[in-house]
Design an enzyme around this catalytic site. Sequence first.
Site, PDB file in Angstrom:
ATOM      1  N   LYS A   1       3.638   9.007   4.527  1.00  0.00           N
ATOM      2  CA  LYS A   1       4.017   9.488   5.862  1.00  0.00           C
ATOM      3  C   LYS A   1       5.359  10.211   5.798  1.00  0.00           C
ATOM      4  CE  LYS A   1       0.325   8.080   6.675  1.00  0.00           C
ATOM      5  NZ  LYS A   1       0.112   7.667   5.372  1.00  0.00           N
TER       6      LYS A   1
ATOM      7  N   ALA B   1      -8.981  11.144  -5.818  1.00  0.00           N
ATOM      8  CA  ALA B   1      -8.884  10.185  -4.702  1.00  0.00           C
ATOM      9  C   ALA B   1     -10.300   9.780  -4.310  1.00  0.00           C
ATOM     10  CB  ALA B   1      -8.146  10.825  -3.531  1.00  0.00           C
TER      11      ALA B   1
ATOM     12  N   GLU C   1       4.276 -12.413  -6.237  1.00  0.00           N
ATOM     13  CA  GLU C   1       4.118 -10.957  -6.303  1.00  0.00           C
ATOM     14  C   GLU C   1       4.463 -10.479  -7.710  1.00  0.00           C
ATOM     15  OE1 GLU C   1       3.572  -7.192  -6.180  1.00  0.00           O
ATOM     16  OE2 GLU C   1       2.957  -8.341  -4.413  1.00  0.00           O
ATOM     17  N   ARG C   2       3.621  -9.620  -8.269  1.00  0.00           N
ATOM     18  CA  ARG C   2       3.865  -9.197  -9.659  1.00  0.00           C
ATOM     19  C   ARG C   2       4.699  -7.923  -9.774  1.00  0.00           C
ATOM     20  NH1 ARG C   2      -2.113  -6.955 -11.534  1.00  0.00           N
ATOM     21  NH2 ARG C   2      -2.159  -5.240 -10.064  1.00  0.00           N
TER      22      ARG C   2
ATOM     23  N   HIS D   1       2.006  12.344  33.705  1.00  0.00           N
ATOM     24  CA  HIS D   1       1.922  13.793  33.480  1.00  0.00           C
ATOM     25  C   HIS D   1       3.328  14.356  33.288  1.00  0.00           C
ATOM     26  CE1 HIS D   1       0.620  17.955  34.051  1.00  0.00           C
ATOM     27  NE2 HIS D   1       1.679  18.106  34.839  1.00  0.00           N
TER      28      HIS D   1
ATOM     29  N   GLY E   1     -12.290  14.178  -3.537  1.00  0.00           N
ATOM     30  CA  GLY E   1     -12.432  13.135  -2.512  1.00  0.00           C
ATOM     31  C   GLY E   1     -11.705  13.523  -1.243  1.00  0.00           C
TER      32      GLY E   1
ATOM     33  N   ILE F   1       1.429  -2.104  -2.232  1.00  0.00           N
ATOM     34  CA  ILE F   1       1.146  -0.671  -2.328  1.00  0.00           C
ATOM     35  C   ILE F   1       1.546   0.038  -1.040  1.00  0.00           C
ATOM     36  CG2 ILE F   1      -0.724   1.038  -2.466  1.00  0.00           C
ATOM     37  CD1 ILE F   1      -0.173  -0.235  -5.159  1.00  0.00           C
TER      38      ILE F   1
END
Length: 464
Positions: A52, A268, A35-36, A443, A180, A42
């Site tokens: 979120k 985006a 992993e760099r 319900h 976007g 991301i």
Amino acid sequence: MASKNFDMIVIGAGPGGYVAAIRGAQLGLKVAIVEREHMGGICLNWGCIPTKALLRSAEVFHLMERAKDFGLKAEGIGYDIDAVVKRSRGVAKQLSSGVAFLMKKNKIAVFMGEATLPAKGKVSVKGEKAVEELTAKNIVLATGARARELPGLEGDGKRVWTYKDALVPPHMPKKLLVIGSGAIGIEFASFYNTLGAETTVVEVMDRVLPVEDAEISAFAKKQFVKQGMTIMEKSTVKKLDRGKDKVTAHIEASGKVTTQDFDTVISAVGIVGNVENLGLEKLGVKIDRTHVVTDQYCQTGVDGLFAIGDIAGAPWLAHKASHEGVMVAELIAGGKPHPVKPESIAGCTYCHPQVASVGFTEAKAKELGYDVKVGRFPFMGNGKAIALGEPEGMVKTVFDAKTGELLGAHMVGAEVTELIQGYVVGRQLETTEEDLMQTVFPHPTLSEMMHESVLDAYDRVIHV
């Protein structure tokens, strides 16, 4: 350096890579992961998770503003954007260190650095201090993707932002342009609009959320406009004139170009795969529009080389990457896993209202030649939705009229990102309309609308 040999080397520690590594280790393989930048990729650090967390803050703020509707009092309501961002970063950090712990727990060798593939079965890792040469019979590419940058619309971190800038904003936008309206664009538009930014969304396609069912897009758009957003469809941002404290956007719509001033722009406009500087072309890997071409088992055609997740193309979803990671690890360990079917993967967008879907849209099902039965049910007819104060939304189901197969399900409204999984399981188990009709839904819950939507497709709906 002495050569280090593994059964499987994974390049990239996002939700595809780290999950592949864990599954490989569970199956008794000797695994390394390269992993760099950040464990968790991301998704955990700059994508799914921190967005979120931001959106949750906006949701709570929105509810506080509506306190009176619930018989409550909340005065002097406000927010501290720095504290909102700090919470979001804390959530990301917690999960990222959780991935590092999982690597340790599963005895996976972690190499931090830039990976290249000098030859088949070989990985060279350029770390801060040294270059390490690793070998393995099986290599899994999980290098992900990054934001697409269109010429003239590139982020500058000041007034024109990429998704990364939008997660750690240098200022709170007053007048915002979002270019976007896919999941990323619409989530940021929703976040900043809820916090009071005057928000305009420009979409080149004929509707917002263009991958969703047309009815759901139209419903969502109506809600966005009600919340004060300006939505411009079939429109293009031709260029941006950047000033010290404003950006002038040249927007083309219906063949006419007009200019508008904004203090902030978020670009985006899709993503491109991280395929460069790995040495893939030399190995004979086929690359099509920045994505590695693979078969249904994520095989690249080069012996022992697999590609999973965003680098392997749409749908660009973390859960698709994870599932492919598990499948590939099982293949490498000699198992016979099922291939991942894109149409069985749910898409979730966490704007307000939320949007979620799985399978074919009504239009796609018809285009594929199905004779369809379609059911719909509004949130307005559901007791729990009314009690929650969330009466705006709908559930739509698409069935094959001949066999009763559930072809697709599409939802917009409160908590639909949690509800969609019911239909995902249904599709996985090859359910028919009869199974769904005979299922007893508790319900009062929002899930009852899923039942009613099925009943509606067969003219048996109760509550409308």
